[in-house]
Design a protein around this motif. Structure first.
Motif, mmCIF file in Angstrom:
data_model
loop_
_atom_site.group_PDB
_atom_site.id
_atom_site.type_symbol
_atom_site.label_atom_id
_atom_site.label_comp_id
_atom_site.label_asym_id
_atom_site.label_seq_id
_atom_site.Cartn_x
_atom_site.Cartn_y
_atom_site.Cartn_z
ATOM 1 N N ASN A 154 0.818 -1.205 0.000
ATOM 2 C CA ASN A 154 0.000 0.000 0.000
ATOM 3 C C ASN A 154 0.854 1.259 0.000
ATOM 4 O O ASN A 154 0.328 2.351 0.172
ATOM 5 C CB ASN A 154 -0.905 0.036 1.231
ATOM 6 C CG ASN A 154 -1.698 -1.243 1.404
ATOM 7 O OD1 ASN A 154 -2.167 -1.804 0.429
ATOM 8 N ND2 ASN A 154 -1.839 -1.701 2.635
ATOM 9 N N PHE A 178 0.997 9.012 1.251
ATOM 10 C CA PHE A 178 1.332 7.607 1.519
ATOM 11 C C PHE A 178 0.045 6.797 1.694
ATOM 12 O O PHE A 178 -1.004 7.348 2.021
ATOM 13 C CB PHE A 178 2.186 7.500 2.788
ATOM 14 C CG PHE A 178 3.571 8.064 2.619
ATOM 15 C CD1 PHE A 178 4.547 7.348 1.946
ATOM 16 C CD2 PHE A 178 3.899 9.307 3.130
ATOM 17 C CE1 PHE A 178 5.822 7.858 1.773
ATOM 18 C CE2 PHE A 178 5.174 9.835 2.971
ATOM 19 C CZ PHE A 178 6.134 9.111 2.290
ATOM 20 N N GLY A 179 0.136 5.487 1.508
ATOM 21 C CA GLY A 179 -1.040 4.625 1.643
ATOM 22 C C GLY A 179 -1.341 4.302 3.095
ATOM 23 O O GLY A 179 -0.711 4.837 4.016
ATOM 24 N N ASN A 180 -2.336 3.428 3.288
ATOM 25 C CA ASN A 180 -2.769 3.066 4.645
ATOM 26 C C ASN A 180 -2.345 1.642 4.970
ATOM 27 O O ASN A 180 -2.528 0.738 4.164
ATOM 28 C CB ASN A 180 -4.285 3.162 4.726
ATOM 29 C CG ASN A 180 -4.798 4.493 4.201
ATOM 30 O OD1 ASN A 180 -4.627 5.517 4.830
ATOM 31 N ND2 ASN A 180 -5.381 4.469 3.020
ATOM 32 N N CYS A 181 -1.818 1.484 6.169
ATOM 33 C CA CYS A 181 -1.360 0.161 6.615
ATOM 34 C C CYS A 181 -2.538 -0.817 6.648
ATOM 35 O O CYS A 181 -3.613 -0.487 7.129
ATOM 36 C CB CYS A 181 -0.789 0.309 8.015
ATOM 37 S SG CYS A 181 -0.362 -1.228 8.789
ATOM 38 N N THR A 182 -2.343 -2.035 6.105
ATOM 39 C CA THR A 182 -3.353 -3.073 6.318
ATOM 40 C C THR A 182 -2.735 -4.258 7.052
ATOM 41 O O THR A 182 -3.200 -5.390 6.928
ATOM 42 C CB THR A 182 -3.985 -3.550 4.997
ATOM 43 O OG1 THR A 182 -2.944 -3.921 4.103
ATOM 44 C CG2 THR A 182 -4.809 -2.467 4.343
#
Ligand code: HEM
Ligand code: FES
Lengths: 253, 252
Positions: free
Chosen positions: A171, A211-215
């Motif tokens: 991500n 930035f993306g989101n932690c999964t």
């Protein structure tokens, strides 16, 4: 040893890049990955070609300047190792190695394998510091810190800001980096005073940078050359929730 | 900015919504599974249970339904939003990409979730709205009161093998979704550390398996009773209800 290299070539951020094939015939297994690239560049310069641009500085695994996605893994296949500390003996004779820049929207390619990581600096400027009077250094041990806290803070502080976590994350999330910076300072008495403000503004800046989101894949920690644990993300999540609740109540009053 | 708005716009605020709605849904699923397991008791149990739920005061029944619906809607909307943001964060893909650590369950979350959404719609049409098959005329005499025969409805529903296969497959995906989700929600809320990580991962997998086996046991039992002659359920009761329903229709 002989190597087939597929290296990302891109003149600048305005043009699109592509993988280009190169061959090296005589690489010492004892050389480091960056020395191997130095060898390639010498060869390219002697042939009158443009050398491959890549980032490096200390070559001791402490500055966080080197990067590279090597065969799909940031800093290559060796655990807890930066690219500059990676040795060619970990590759096979005749192997094909794909070398790409770290990829994320907030990390645009400047040239070939060099990316612009100033998005990280923006996050640190937003709260990765303590507001203290400068001057002569305070006495050592004048502020007592419990051993287990000191150790956790030290683990978080070992982050060299290389960006491998973002590069590895599917991500393109920067939460391991931000978690490390938040945890490092929020754990210590020197940083605790600005705990809430710090986590709120660093997360805000992280989101703004794109930035993306932690999964919770865990790729970041697995490739981190300093083996920063996922704990720091949990700590950031916790601190952010507490800071937000406090913020809502104080603004309501 | 208003701290509440800031929370909702932030990455972590959205993640909290994911975890909290996921927590409600995961809890609901376990309770639902336990309720359904009463089918292995005599028909009276599950029919009385269903009747009790159906005759809750309207505000309570609809309150619960709307709250669950809200959780599903929030869970899905935020999942879509987060997934889009994650794709946008890496516009240029790698030519070569390796996976070092991420599990299949974690990587499949958006896909298992999407199939669950279709399943939820089908399931509601099947057993709540009852528009796929007509189960309106299934009378059951509960202590003198005529109520809906849920036992027979479930039996009839799963006696179509394609329905059973579909349910079993989707419960497998639910198991996968929970294996990552139930552990992940602790990390998202910040209630996890290196010591607890491995334990929570195992507990989440166990949770997924319990829910899977609990749900799947019902279509399996129906198929075995109906098609293999292994009488795990009360087929005579089902036949009696159908006969009663028929005679009632004829008498009208
Ligand atoms: C209806 C369609 C659904 C979709 C589209 C969906 C999608 C997702 C996605 C994309 C995530 C985030 C994955 C991650 O953070 O790694 C997630 C997390 C989760 N989902 Fe679902 N899901 C759905 C239904 C459900 C249902 C029915 C349940 C409960 C049985 C559930 C329980 C969870 C849990 C517990 C999490 C973990 C939250 C967290 O990571 O913090 N989901 N879901
Ligand atoms: S060059 Fe400094 S860490 Fe690799």
């Amino acid at each position: 040893m002989k190597l087939n290299l597929k290296i990302w070539r891109q003149k600048n951020s305005a043009v699109t890049g592509r993988l280009v094939d190169y061959q090296l015939d005589d690489v010492s297994p004892d050389s480091s990955f960056l020395e191997m690239l130095d060898l390639l560049n010498e060869q390219l310069v002697s042939e009158g070609e443009e050398p491959v641009a890549f980032d490096h500085d200390c070559r001791e695994g402490i500055c966080g300047t080197c990067s590279l996605n090597i065969n799909g893994i940031p800093h290559g296949p060796q655990k807890a190792t930066t690219t500059c500390q990676l040795h060619m003996r970990h590759f096979e004779d005749g192997e094909t190695i794909v070398i790409e820049p770290f990829r994320a929207k907030p990390f645009p390619v400047i040239s070939d394998l060099i990316i612009d990581r100033s998005a990280f600096e923006g996050i640190t400027q937003a709260g990765g510091f303590i507001t203290a009077r400068t001057g002569s250094a305070p006495d050592g041990n004048s502020i007592a810190v419990r051993k287990n806290i000191a150790e956790k803070a030290m683990d978080a502080a070992s982050c060299i800001g290389c960006g491998a976590c973002v590069a590895a994350c599917k991500n393109a999330s920067a939460m391991l980096y931000v978690g490390a910076k938040v945890s490092h300072l929020n754990l210590l008495p020197q940083g605790a005073a600005e705990k809430d403000r710090r986590v709120l503004s660093m997360v805000w800046q992280m989101d703004r940078a794109g930035f993306g989101n932690c999964t919770n894949y865990g790729e970041c920690s697995a490739v981190c050359p300093k083996e920063i644990p996922l704990d720091v993300i949990a700590k950031m999540n916790r601190d952010y929730a507490v800071a937000t609740v406090k913020n809502i109540f104080t603004q309501a009053m | 900015m208003n701290p509440f708005l800031q929370l909702l716009r932030s990455s972590l605020g959205k993640k909290y919504l994911m975890a909290l709605s996921g927590f409600v849904l995961a809890g609901f699923v376990l309770g639902h599974m336990a309720g359904n397991a009463q089918i292995f008791l005599p028909p009276e149990y599950i029919n009385a249970y269903g009747h009790k739920l159906q005759s809750l005061p309207g505000v309570v029944l609809w309150g619960i339904r709307l709250f669950l619906l809200l959780c599903v809607v929030v869970h899905i909307c935020v999942a879509v939003l987060l997934t889009i943001e994650n794709r946008l964060a890496r516009p240029d893909r790698y030519e070569k990409e390796a996976t070092v650590e991420a599990t299949i369950s974690s990587r499949a979350m958006p896909y298992t979730g999407l199939i669950l959404l279709f399943f939820i719609i089908f399931h509601l049409l099947h057993y709540t709205v009852r528009s796929i098959y007509d189960y309106s005329n299934l009378p059951y005499n509960l202590h003198g009161e005529t109520v809906h025969d849920i036992y027979t409805m479930m039996y009839l529903g799963f006696s179509h093998w394609w329905v059973s296969i579909f349910y079993i497959a989707v419960m497998g995906l639910l198991c996968l979704h929970l294996t990552h989700g139930v552990s992940s929600m602790f990390q998202t809320m910040g209630w996890r550390n290196e010591k607890w990580r491995a334990i929570l991962d195992k507990a989440a997998a166990a949770y997924g398996w319990v829910v899977f086996l609990g749900f799947v046991s019902i279509p399996v039992a129906v198929l075995l009773t109906e098609h293999a002659g292994i009488a795990l359920l009360d087929k005579e009761h089902v036949e009696a209800t159908l006969a009663l329903a028929k005679s009632l229709t004829l008498n009208q």
